[in-house]
Design an enzyme around this catalytic site. Structure first.
Site: not given
Length: 372
Positions: A83, A319
């Site tokens: 991420c 996300h």
């Protein structure tokens, strides 16, 4: 030492997995952003650096650059730090400019979870150390740092409230480059009773005494985001307005069982190295995969909510893994132009395997006429 600056930042709207952007591959999401940034740079580019996590594999940066009809001489680099990838791509571009290796980069990230060929996640860590799924890891953080369900739900509602306010006041429209007819984040296309959803949600990862729910966790999403990073002198010669000047960054490791706490040592090292305190940082963008992580980091670093994720974040918007870190910088890029009082801002993210990354910028354009 050369100075690296951010002169432009744009993202696509964010779609849900198998939602409005499901027909677009990673390169198709990315290529319109590359075209836009390349036009601004007058093709004075050394490379395109893109973070990507769940595929399709290969060199997505090169594929998208060719799809966008950038000069064939621009090679393209794809990186994966989970991420953190999109933020690390921008960090790498800044460091390359500082080192004199180049003067112009398009950097950011992309994720098309809808078209990913991978059905399960990669391993983050050896089993003998610990390799929890991110939801279970969020429960670990909540338990170890005393982050109650009440604290998580309160922050989740705050994030939604801020994001909805920003959406209704068209603040996100400044960030977004439309993908075909899509020009709004999918999460805002339907009216929902968020408070009821948050209050009624049940624990997902620890059924007996868990605190992490589907409501205080982010979704799984599609989207792309890039920044145009240039050497400051060249940008000024070209008539481009630098907004953020890269100062420093730290990337560090924490135990893989607690990846959400990764931003804490990264930010602490970054502040210490630059003789700054958190009180001197005007805005902080911290990725929001789970409310537990944000609350834990805020408490550990004494970051007041008044300067943290001031327009919400991934809990409400989504996300798209590889793009999320670049979205933090994009949010800062536009927000500092609405304010006259920002001097230092930072973006930080924690990711699978136990990684913390923080990037510090100096604000050099207090306000731009087009945002006033």
């Amino acid at each position: 030492m050369n100075k690296a600056v951010i002169v432009e930042a744009k993202r696509t709207p964010i779609g849900r997995k198998d939602g409005m952007l499901k027909q677009f591959g990673a390169d198709e999401l990315l290529s319109p952003l590359l075209k836009h940034a390349a036009r601004m740079s007058q093709n004075k580019l050394d490379d395109v650096i893109i973070g990507n996590v769940v595929g399709p594999g290969g060199n997505v940066a090169r594929l998208a650059a060719l799809e966008a009809e950038l000069p064939i001489s621009i090679p393209g680099l794809t990186l994966d730090r989970q991420c953190s990838a999109g933020l690390d791509a921008i960090r790498l571009a800044c460091c390359l400019i500082q080192a004199g290796a180049g003067n112009g980069y398009i950097a950011g990230g992309v994720e098309s979870t809808s078209t990913s060929p991978f059905q399960s996640r990669a391993r983050f860590s050896p089993d003998k150390i610990g390799d929890p799924d991110m939801g279970a890891a969020a429960e670990n953080v909540a338990s170890k740092y005393g982050i109650t369900r009440k604290l998580q739900d309160e922050y989740t509602l705050l994030s939604y409230e801020r994001s909805i306010h920003a959406f209704k006041h068209s603040l996100f429209s400044q960030e977004i480059l439309a993908v075909n007819e899509y020009n709004q984040d999918e999460e805002f296309l339907k009216e929902r009773n968020i408070e009821k959803l948050v209050r009624r949600a049940r624990p997902v990862f620890n059924k007996e005494n868990g605190t992490v729910t589907a409501a205080n966790s982010c979704g799984i999403n599609d989207g792309a985001c890039v920044a145009l990073v240039m050497e400051e002198g060249l940008a000024m010669e070209m008539g481009l307005q630098p907004v953020l000047r890269y100062l420093d960054s730290v990337v560090c490791g924490v135990h893989p069982d607690y990846p959400g706490i990764g931003p804490v040592p990264a930010i602490q090292q970054l502040l210490n190295r630059n003789n700054l305190t958190i009180a001197e940082i005007d805005l902080v963008e911290l990725n929001e995969p789970f409310a537990a992580k944000v609350v834990a980091c805020s408490k550990a670093l004494s970051i007041p909510y008044s300067k943290l994720n001031v327009h919400g974040g991934a809990l409400a918007i989504g996300h798209p893994y590889g793009a999320s870190g670049a979205m933090l910088i994009t949010r800062l890029f536009y927000e500092v132009q609405r304010r006259n009082n920002c001097n230092y801002v930072l973006a930080a993210i924690g990711s699978g395997g136990g990684i913390g990354l923080a990037v510090l910028f100096e604000v050099i354009c207090k306000k731009k006429q087009r945002l006033s």
